[in-house]
Design an enzyme around this catalytic site. Structure first.
Site, PDB file in Angstrom:
ATOM      1  N   HIS A   1       0.738   0.765 -13.165  1.00  0.00           N
ATOM      2  CA  HIS A   1       1.452  -0.445 -13.567  1.00  0.00           C
ATOM      3  C   HIS A   1       2.948  -0.124 -13.660  1.00  0.00           C
ATOM      4  CE1 HIS A   1       2.049  -4.350 -15.405  1.00  0.00           C
ATOM      5  NE2 HIS A   1       2.850  -3.763 -16.267  1.00  0.00           N
TER       6      HIS A   1
ATOM      7  N   MET B   1      -3.859  -7.101  -7.088  1.00  0.00           N
ATOM      8  CA  MET B   1      -3.277  -8.168  -7.899  1.00  0.00           C
ATOM      9  C   MET B   1      -4.283  -9.256  -8.292  1.00  0.00           C
ATOM     10  SD  MET B   1      -0.387  -6.749  -8.213  1.00  0.00           S
ATOM     11  CE  MET B   1       0.789  -7.859  -8.947  1.00  0.00           C
TER      12      MET B   1
ATOM     13  N   GLY C   1       0.780  -1.242   0.000  1.00  0.00           N
ATOM     14  CA  GLY C   1       0.000   0.000   0.000  1.00  0.00           C
ATOM     15  C   GLY C   1       0.809   1.287   0.000  1.00  0.00           C
TER      16      GLY C   1
ATOM     17  N   ASN D   1      -5.521   2.450 -13.093  1.00  0.00           N
ATOM     18  CA  ASN D   1      -4.550   1.505 -12.499  1.00  0.00           C
ATOM     19  C   ASN D   1      -3.148   2.080 -12.650  1.00  0.00           C
ATOM     20  OD1 ASN D   1      -3.463  -1.021 -11.535  1.00  0.00           O
ATOM     21  ND2 ASN D   1      -2.970  -1.558 -13.657  1.00  0.00           N
TER      22      ASN D   1
ATOM     23  N   ASN E   1       1.585   3.019  -2.684  1.00  0.00           N
ATOM     24  CA  ASN E   1       0.864   3.924  -3.592  1.00  0.00           C
ATOM     25  C   ASN E   1      -0.412   4.446  -2.939  1.00  0.00           C
ATOM     26  OD1 ASN E   1       2.109   4.336  -6.365  1.00  0.00           O
ATOM     27  ND2 ASN E   1       2.404   2.137  -6.064  1.00  0.00           N
TER      28      ASN E   1
ATOM     29  N   ILE F   1      -7.063 -10.300 -11.338  1.00  0.00           N
ATOM     30  CA  ILE F   1      -7.572  -9.954 -12.662  1.00  0.00           C
ATOM     31  C   ILE F   1      -9.080  -9.724 -12.542  1.00  0.00           C
ATOM     32  CG2 ILE F   1      -8.048 -10.926 -14.957  1.00  0.00           C
ATOM     33  CD1 ILE F   1      -5.258 -12.225 -14.784  1.00  0.00           C
ATOM     34  N   LEU F   2      -9.552  -8.645 -13.147  1.00  0.00           N
ATOM     35  CA  LEU F   2     -10.988  -8.314 -13.077  1.00  0.00           C
ATOM     36  C   LEU F   2     -11.660  -8.734 -14.386  1.00  0.00           C
ATOM     37  CD1 LEU F   2     -10.524  -4.790 -11.485  1.00  0.00           C
ATOM     38  CD2 LEU F   2     -11.511  -6.801 -10.344  1.00  0.00           C
TER      39      LEU F   2
HETATM   40  C1  GAR Z   1       3.444  -1.190  -7.363  1.00  0.00           C
HETATM   41  O1  GAR Z   1       4.742  -1.215  -7.890  1.00  0.00           O
HETATM   42  C2  GAR Z   1       2.426  -1.218  -8.490  1.00  0.00           C
HETATM   43  O2  GAR Z   1       2.816  -0.508  -9.620  1.00  0.00           O
HETATM   44  C3  GAR Z   1       2.359  -2.698  -8.771  1.00  0.00           C
HETATM   45  O3  GAR Z   1       2.390  -3.318  -7.506  1.00  0.00           O
HETATM   46  C4  GAR Z   1       3.136  -2.496  -6.620  1.00  0.00           C
HETATM   47  C5  GAR Z   1       2.306  -2.254  -5.387  1.00  0.00           C
HETATM   48  O4  GAR Z   1       3.033  -1.589  -4.393  1.00  0.00           O
HETATM   49  N1  GAR Z   1       1.175  -3.045  -9.489  1.00  0.00           N
HETATM   50  C6  GAR Z   1       1.109  -4.033 -10.365  1.00  0.00           C
HETATM   51  O5  GAR Z   1       2.034  -4.767 -10.617  1.00  0.00           O
HETATM   52  C7  GAR Z   1      -0.250  -4.193 -11.031  1.00  0.00           C
HETATM   53  N2  GAR Z   1      -0.174  -5.069 -12.147  1.00  0.00           N
HETATM   54  P1  GAR Z   1       2.294  -0.842  -3.229  1.00  0.00           P
HETATM   55  O6  GAR Z   1       1.324  -1.846  -2.607  1.00  0.00           O
HETATM   56  O7  GAR Z   1       3.382  -0.464  -2.265  1.00  0.00           O
HETATM   57  O8  GAR Z   1       1.579   0.338  -3.795  1.00  0.00           O
END
Ligand code: GAR
Length: 197
Positions: A112, A93, A15, A110, A17, A95-96
């Protein structure tokens, strides 16, 4: 100024982000407020971050549902009960299905960790290094039924350096993710407002 748009943030883990969105929403004149944080993993650290910020933190364990659609129905109900009008996926994480995505069409984004359309899916940092890329980064995009395929809202680039490991590269990209996501959300909300106007 218009009232901030109530958003939900969907997470599966750390979390970080989410935290940058919590911080952005706490600043003056930011166009969103977080109505709920929802995790498909009850042990996600991001749920603690939400509670600490006084935001409703909801766990909807996907393992408790027989089908993807049943899980998504529960998710959709929770989003609507929370009054969310917009959804940010932040390290979510699962898939929807197209059914769910279409219900939130034009209202779900989203982040990525790659320069889409390069490196959709997982292990993006390792794959960028293996491919000999000199540049890597992150993308915020609209969510459409094809995985990591929706229109790009904004991207940020970092160099791939000699001797980088997936971890060092991920850390460099993450700094950019935290800068990019609040800015891109603001841009997306502006777009949505202009469509509704
Ligand atoms: C982030 O790097 C995000 O971009 C990635 O997961 C991480 C989550 O970190 N998302 C994906 O790979 C989606 N396909 P966080 O929980 O610290 O935000």
């Amino acid at each position: 100024m218009n009232a901030p748009t109530p958003i939900a943030v969907l997470i599966s883990g750390r979390g970080s982000n989410l935290q940058c969105l919590i911080d952005a929403c706490a600043s003056d004149n930011y166009p969103a407020r977080i109505a709920a944080v929802i995790s498909n993993r009850p042990d996600a650290y991001g749920l603690k971050r939400a509670k600490e910020a006084g935001i409703p933190a909801i766990a909807i364990d996907h393992k408790a549902y027989e089908t993807r659609e049943d899980f998504e129905d529960a998710l959709d109900s929770a989003l609507r009960e929370a009054g969310a009008e917009f959804v940010c996926l932040a390290g979510f994480m699962r898939i929807l299905t197209a059914g769910f995505v279409n219900r939130w069409d034009g209202r779900m984004i989203n982040i990525h960790p790659s320069l889409l359309p390069k490196f959709k899916g997982v292990d993006t940092h390792a794959r960028a290094i293996a491919a000999g890329e000199s540049e890597h980064g992150c993308t915020v995009h609209w969510v459409t039924p094809g995985m990591d395929e929706g229109p790009v809202i904004a991207q940020a680039r970092v160099p791939v350096l000699e001797g980088d490991t997936p971890e060092t590269l991920a850390a460099r990209v993450l700094v950019e993710e935290h800068r990019l996501y609040p800015e891109a959300l603001k841009m997306a909300l502006n777009d949505t407002a202009s469509v509704l106007r």
